[in-house]
Design an enzyme around this catalytic site. Structure first.
Site, short mmCIF file in Angstrom:
data_model
loop_
_atom_site.label_atom_id
_atom_site.label_comp_id
_atom_site.label_asym_id
_atom_site.label_seq_id
_atom_site.Cartn_x
_atom_site.Cartn_y
_atom_site.Cartn_z
N ASN A 29 0.79 -1.24 0.00
CA ASN A 29 0.00 0.00 0.00
C ASN A 29 0.82 1.29 0.00
O ASN A 29 0.37 2.32 -0.47
CB ASN A 29 -1.01 0.00 1.16
CG ASN A 29 -0.37 -0.21 2.51
OD1 ASN A 29 0.75 -0.71 2.62
ND2 ASN A 29 -1.09 0.13 3.56
N GLU A 55 4.92 -4.10 12.40
CA GLU A 55 3.88 -3.08 12.23
C GLU A 55 2.71 -3.80 11.60
O GLU A 55 2.72 -4.07 10.39
CB GLU A 55 4.40 -1.93 11.38
CG GLU A 55 3.59 -0.65 11.53
CD GLU A 55 2.44 -0.56 10.55
OE1 GLU A 55 1.29 -0.89 10.97
OE2 GLU A 55 2.67 -0.19 9.40
N CYS A 80 -3.19 1.07 7.14
CA CYS A 80 -3.40 0.54 8.49
C CYS A 80 -3.79 1.64 9.46
O CYS A 80 -4.34 1.38 10.52
CB CYS A 80 -2.16 -0.20 8.97
SG CYS A 80 -0.66 0.82 8.92
N GLU A 125 9.07 2.60 14.30
CA GLU A 125 9.78 3.04 13.10
C GLU A 125 9.72 4.55 13.04
O GLU A 125 8.66 5.14 13.26
CB GLU A 125 9.16 2.42 11.85
CG GLU A 125 9.31 0.91 11.80
CD GLU A 125 8.71 0.28 10.55
OE1 GLU A 125 9.34 -0.66 10.01
OE2 GLU A 125 7.63 0.71 10.13
#
Length: 489
Positions: A162, A261, A295, A469
């Protein structure tokens, strides 16, 4: 639909092989797989399909380059990352167009992703020379404690489709800054951007073998082989929670450092005292960015009953203004979903919402014809039984559920296995502070629908993942603390 000359020229400049040890080569099996434009369904390029043997050779290259790269000065690593940033900014249009062609997102949003992804290169070029250590006397006074940071070692990255550039830079930049080498497996749906980025790193001066790219249609076999190899020291994965759990189980066998993640089902709460103009803008951004395929998307919009009718009407009016079309073309707000499965899943969620008591305000159907398009959709009066309340949507579907008290809003928001991000709209600063404390998420946007920033720690709680991150925290995911005792004479 024939590709435009500039599109074909760009695709021709992207390597179609595997990036192993500084060379681009075919798969050992000779196999390839096709990459398609989801807006047209047409193949835009065929690339090498890595075998397990290829993946192991890529790890061989990363292991072989590890000592030299770790021994490279932090200033040199910083300079390479900064050169990569500069080159990326020079080629923003190429990267944006490539992402739009292989992923489907609108070209304007793709340009935004280039800016966002580039910031990880710039941020970690600066962090590379600022890795801290520590020196202190032990409590007994018999010696001094020296704490230094050393690179974790060779890393394996699995990135999603994505955000094909940003997810690569968000992992690769801190790894390189810390002195780690990389094997990266981009998503089979969108591998071209990662390959193009690896080519840019080479041009920026990155030594051979430091970053290796092995695209494959056989992800499970490749990952199993690499995770069972004792030379690998780090796994970073962005994707679904079920896949992440399986990878964690495999990584545990060699006690690998992991960053995960994973999934999200973000709540967006609109209180009765919210600035509705700001709340509508925030919801539109948090939900429909990237065609809802994020997300961090606001899947559950939780609105106070006193303002819900007005909020729903304003949202629907904005959604009805959207233009839908091929992302690589200028002027469209909503592009194609990544594949046909995404269209089917979005339709399923709409049907389930209606079956469990919701009403369709606007949209609600797949768009017939060429490409994977779905009408931008708003549903209201969601019930707790709706699948939208439990699942990630990954489509242009906004669902509204109503509440009456603050405690009820918090209960609805926290009633999920996920805890990646939350959004809150209120003009009451004390309520905002309560939400920071009460909402179970690793990130929160207070009166904003966009939280991602290279200088901030991105990550979640509960089943949304492990590690962070970006930010100061990002480079430490690739460093290990080493303690040395220096006795006092």
């Amino acid at each position: 639909m024939a590709l435009k000359p500039n599109e074909q020229a760009l695709l021709d400049s992207v390597q179609n092989g595997l990036g192993i040890g500084g060379t681009w080569e075919p798969s050992t099996s000779g196999a390839t797989f096709d990459v398609q434009d989801p807006a047209t369904g047409e193949t835009i390029k065929s690339i090498a399909d890595a075998t397990v043997e290829d993946a192991v050779r890529a790890l061989d290259a990363a292991v072989g380059a590890q000592a030299a790269w770790a021994g490279t000065s932090s200033r040199e690593r910083s300079n390479i990352l900064r050169r990569a940033y500069d080159l990326l900014m020079e080629r923003k249009e190429d990267f944006a167009l490539l992402m739009s062609m292989e992923m489907g997102k609108p070209i304007a949003e793709a340009r935004g992703e280039v800016n966002y992804g580039g910031e990880f290169l710039r941020w970690f070029s600066e962090e590379a020379v600022r890795v801290p250590g520590d020196f202190r006397q032990n409590p007994e006074g018999t010696g001094n404690i020296l704490v230094s940071q050393i690179p974790v070692g060779p890393c394996y990255f699995i990135t999603p489709w994505n955000f094909p550039l940003a997810m690569a830079t968000r992992k690769i930049a801190p790894a390189l800054a810390a002195g780690c080498t990389v094997v990266i497996k981009p998503a089979a749906l969108t591998p071209l951007t990662t390959i193009f980025f690896a080519q840019l790193l080479e041009e920026a001066g990155l030594p051979a073998g430091v970053v290796n790219v092995v695209a494959t249609s056989k992800s499970s076999a490749q990952s199993s082989a690499l995770l069972s190899d004792k030379r690998l020291r780090k796994l970073s994965f962005t994707g679904s929670t079920p896949v992440g759990v399986k990878l964690l189980e495999a990584a545990a066998q060699n006690v690998l450092r992991t960053s995960m993640e994973l999934g999200g089902n973000a709540p967006l709460i609109v209180f009765e005292d919210a600035d509705l103009d700001r709340a509508v803008e925030g919801a539109m951004l948090a939900k429909f960015r990237n065609v809802g395929q994020a997300c961090t998307a606001a899947n559950r919009v939780i609105v106070h009953e006193s303002v819900a009718d007005e909020f729903a009407a304003r949202i629907a009016a904005r959604v009805n203004e959207f233009t839908v079309g091929r992302g690589a073309e200028e002027g469209f707000d909503i592009g194609a979903l990544v594949d046909g499965k995404a269209v089917v899943n979005t339709a399923r969620l709409v049907e389930d919402a209606v079956a469990t008591g919701a009403t369709i305000v606007t949209g609600g159907e797949a768009i017939e014809g060429v490409g994977n398009f779905f009408q931008p959709t708003v549903v209201d009066h969601l019930t707790p039984q709706s699948a939208i309340m439990r699942e990630e949507i990954f489509g242009p579907l906004l669902g509204i559920i109503r509440f009456s008290t603050e405690d009820e809003a918090v209960e609805i928001a926290n009633n999920t296995e996920y805890g990646l991000v939350s959004y809150v709209f209120t003009e009451n600063i004390h309520r905002g502070q309560r939400m920071i404390e009460k909402l179970e998420s690793g990130m929160m946007g207070l009166n904003t629908g966009l939280v991602s920033n290279a200088a901030a720690p991105f990550g979640g709680l509960k089943q949304s993942g492990l590690g962070r991150e970006g930010g100061f925290e990002g480079i430490h995911e690739f460093l290990s603390s080493k303690y040395t005792l220096l006795p006092r004479s």
